[in-house]
Design an enzyme around this catalytic site. Structure first.
Site, PDB file in Angstrom:
ATOM      1  N   ASP A   1       0.849  -1.198   0.000  1.00 36.58           N
ATOM      2  CA  ASP A   1       0.000   0.000   0.000  1.00 36.58           C
ATOM      3  C   ASP A   1       0.886   1.250   0.000  1.00 36.58           C
ATOM      4  OD1 ASP A   1      -3.223   0.481   0.973  1.00 36.58           O
ATOM      5  OD2 ASP A   1      -1.847   2.186   1.106  1.00 36.58           O
ATOM      6  N   ILE A   2       0.476   2.256  -0.740  1.00 37.31           N
ATOM      7  CA  ILE A   2       1.270   3.484  -0.871  1.00 37.31           C
ATOM      8  C   ILE A   2       1.238   4.297   0.429  1.00 37.31           C
ATOM      9  CG2 ILE A   2      -0.521   5.068  -1.745  1.00 37.31           C
ATOM     10  CD1 ILE A   2       1.537   5.807  -3.974  1.00 37.31           C
TER      11      ILE A   2
ATOM     12  N   ASN B   1     -12.984  -3.484   2.271  1.00 36.91           N
ATOM     13  CA  ASN B   1     -13.994  -2.441   2.358  1.00 36.91           C
ATOM     14  C   ASN B   1     -14.856  -2.454   1.096  1.00 36.91           C
ATOM     15  OD1 ASN B   1     -12.923  -1.407   4.833  1.00 36.91           O
ATOM     16  ND2 ASN B   1     -11.285  -0.414   3.665  1.00 36.91           N
TER      17      ASN B   1
ATOM     18  N   VAL C   1     -11.095   2.749  -3.486  1.00 35.11           N
ATOM     19  CA  VAL C   1     -10.772   2.315  -4.851  1.00 35.11           C
ATOM     20  C   VAL C   1     -11.774   1.240  -5.279  1.00 35.11           C
ATOM     21  CG1 VAL C   1      -9.020   1.321  -6.364  1.00 35.11           C
ATOM     22  CG2 VAL C   1      -8.324   2.813  -4.459  1.00 35.11           C
TER      23      VAL C   1
ATOM     24  N   HIS D   1     -10.313  -5.452  -3.410  1.00 35.34           N
ATOM     25  CA  HIS D   1      -8.995  -5.674  -2.819  1.00 35.34           C
ATOM     26  C   HIS D   1      -9.127  -6.130  -1.386  1.00 35.34           C
ATOM     27  CE1 HIS D   1     -10.119  -1.425  -2.440  1.00 35.34           C
ATOM     28  NE2 HIS D   1      -9.467  -1.400  -1.285  1.00 35.34           N
ATOM     29  N   MET D   2      -8.165  -6.918  -0.982  1.00 34.06           N
ATOM     30  CA  MET D   2      -8.031  -7.347   0.408  1.00 34.06           C
ATOM     31  C   MET D   2      -6.798  -6.669   0.978  1.00 34.06           C
ATOM     32  SD  MET D   2      -7.088 -11.133   1.822  1.00 34.06           S
ATOM     33  CE  MET D   2      -8.669 -11.913   1.587  1.00 34.06           C
ATOM     34  N   HIS D   3      -6.981  -5.973   2.098  1.00 35.36           N
ATOM     35  CA  HIS D   3      -5.835  -5.428   2.828  1.00 35.36           C
ATOM     36  C   HIS D   3      -5.276  -6.536   3.723  1.00 35.36           C
ATOM     37  CE1 HIS D   3      -6.916  -1.008   2.309  1.00 35.36           C
ATOM     38  NE2 HIS D   3      -8.095  -1.559   2.070  1.00 35.36           N
TER      39      HIS D   3
HETATM   40  P1  5GP Z   1      -9.899   1.192   0.360  1.00 32.37           P
HETATM   41  O1  5GP Z   1     -10.167   2.420   1.199  1.00 32.37           O
HETATM   42  O2  5GP Z   1     -10.512   1.302  -0.999  1.00 32.37           O
HETATM   43  O3  5GP Z   1     -10.248  -0.072   1.074  1.00 32.37           O
HETATM   44  O4  5GP Z   1      -8.329   1.128   0.211  1.00 32.37           O
HETATM   45  C1  5GP Z   1      -7.625   1.632  -0.873  1.00 32.37           C
HETATM   46  C2  5GP Z   1      -6.158   1.591  -0.535  1.00 32.37           C
HETATM   47  O5  5GP Z   1      -5.422   1.829  -1.725  1.00 32.37           O
HETATM   48  C3  5GP Z   1      -5.695   2.642   0.486  1.00 32.37           C
HETATM   49  O6  5GP Z   1      -5.122   1.988   1.607  1.00 32.37           O
HETATM   50  C4  5GP Z   1      -4.695   3.484  -0.292  1.00 32.37           C
HETATM   51  O7  5GP Z   1      -3.605   3.897   0.502  1.00 32.37           O
HETATM   52  C5  5GP Z   1      -4.266   2.547  -1.405  1.00 32.37           C
HETATM   53  N1  5GP Z   1      -3.836   3.215  -2.622  1.00 32.37           N
HETATM   54  C6  5GP Z   1      -4.490   4.223  -3.258  1.00 32.37           C
HETATM   55  N2  5GP Z   1      -3.812   4.594  -4.371  1.00 32.37           N
HETATM   56  C7  5GP Z   1      -2.715   3.780  -4.434  1.00 32.37           C
HETATM   57  C8  5GP Z   1      -1.635   3.678  -5.356  1.00 32.37           C
HETATM   58  O8  5GP Z   1      -1.539   4.393  -6.352  1.00 32.37           O
HETATM   59  N3  5GP Z   1      -0.699   2.729  -5.093  1.00 32.37           N
HETATM   60  C9  5GP Z   1      -0.780   1.909  -3.996  1.00 32.37           C
HETATM   61  N4  5GP Z   1       0.196   1.003  -3.830  1.00 32.37           N
HETATM   62  N5  5GP Z   1      -1.788   1.987  -3.105  1.00 32.37           N
HETATM   63  C10 5GP Z   1      -2.743   2.910  -3.324  1.00 32.37           C
END
Ligand code: 5GP
Length: 125
Positions: free
Chosen positions: A35-36, A97, A106, A110-112
Site C-alpha cells: 500500500d502506498i 472495504n 478504490v 482488494h483485500m488489505h
Molecule cells: P480502500 O479504502 O478502498 O479499502 O483502500 C484503498 C487503498 O489503496 C488505500 O489503503 C490506499 O492507501 C491505497 N492506494 C491508493 N492509491 C494507491 C496507489 O496508487 N498505489 C498503492 N500502492 N496503493 C494505493
C-alpha cells in the site's frame, strides 16, 4: 442492479502498468503489492486481475480458478512476510472495504493484509 466497473480506477491502471507498484507477489489471476500509505509495518493489497468491484461481486462472478488463486496468493503473501501464525508469525488482519459505509476508496476489489504490530480492536467504535 449489477456492478459497473470503472476501467480508470487506480488499481486498473496499476494492472495495466500505467502506474508503478511495489509488487509482493504476482500469479496468473492475482497481484499483491504494498500500500502506498501503509497503516502498519506490513500493509499489502491483494487484488484480482479481473474486473471486480467488491468482495460480493468477486465471490458471485469470478471463476473458481480466480477465487482459489486469489486466496492462495493472499495466504502465500502471509507466509512470505513471516506473519502467518502457522510458521511462528505474530498474526495479521485482513480487511475488505465495500461501498460507502465500508469506506471503499478504490472501486476494484482488494483485500488489505495488515500486520507488524498489535492492531487493536476490529473497529474504532
Ligand atoms: P480502500 O479504502 O478502498 O479499502 O483502500 C484503498 C487503498 O489503496 C488505500 O489503503 C490506499 O492507501 C491505497 N492506494 C491508493 N492509491 C494507491 C496507489 O496508487 N498505489 C498503492 N500502492 N496503493 C494505493
Amino acid at each position: 442492479m449489477s456492478y459497473a466497473y470503472d476501467d480508470q480506477n487506480i488499481f486498473a491502471r496499476i494492472l495495466r502498468g500505467e502506474i508503478p507498484n511495489r509488487t509482493a507477489l504476482e500469479t496468473a489471476h492475482t497481484l499483491a503489492f504494498h500500500d502506498i500509505r501503509p497503516q502498519a509495518d506490513v500493509h499489502v493489497l491483494v487484488i484480482p486481475k479481473g474486473r471486480y468491484v467488491t468482495f460480493d461481486h468477486f465471490a458471485a462472478e469470478a471463476t473458481p480458478e480466480e477465487i482459489a488463486d486469489f486466496h492462495r496468493a493472499a495466504a502465500e503473501v502471509c507466509r512470505m512476510l513471516s506473519i502467518a501464525p502457522e510458521t511462528g508469525g505474530k498474526g495479521y488482519r485482513t480487511i475488505s472495504n465495500a461501498g460507502d459505509h465500508g469506506h471503499q476508496e478504490v472501486p476494484h476489489y482488494h483485500m488489505h493484509i495488515l500486520a507488524g504490530r498489535p492492531l487493536g480492536p476490529m473497529l474504532s467504535r
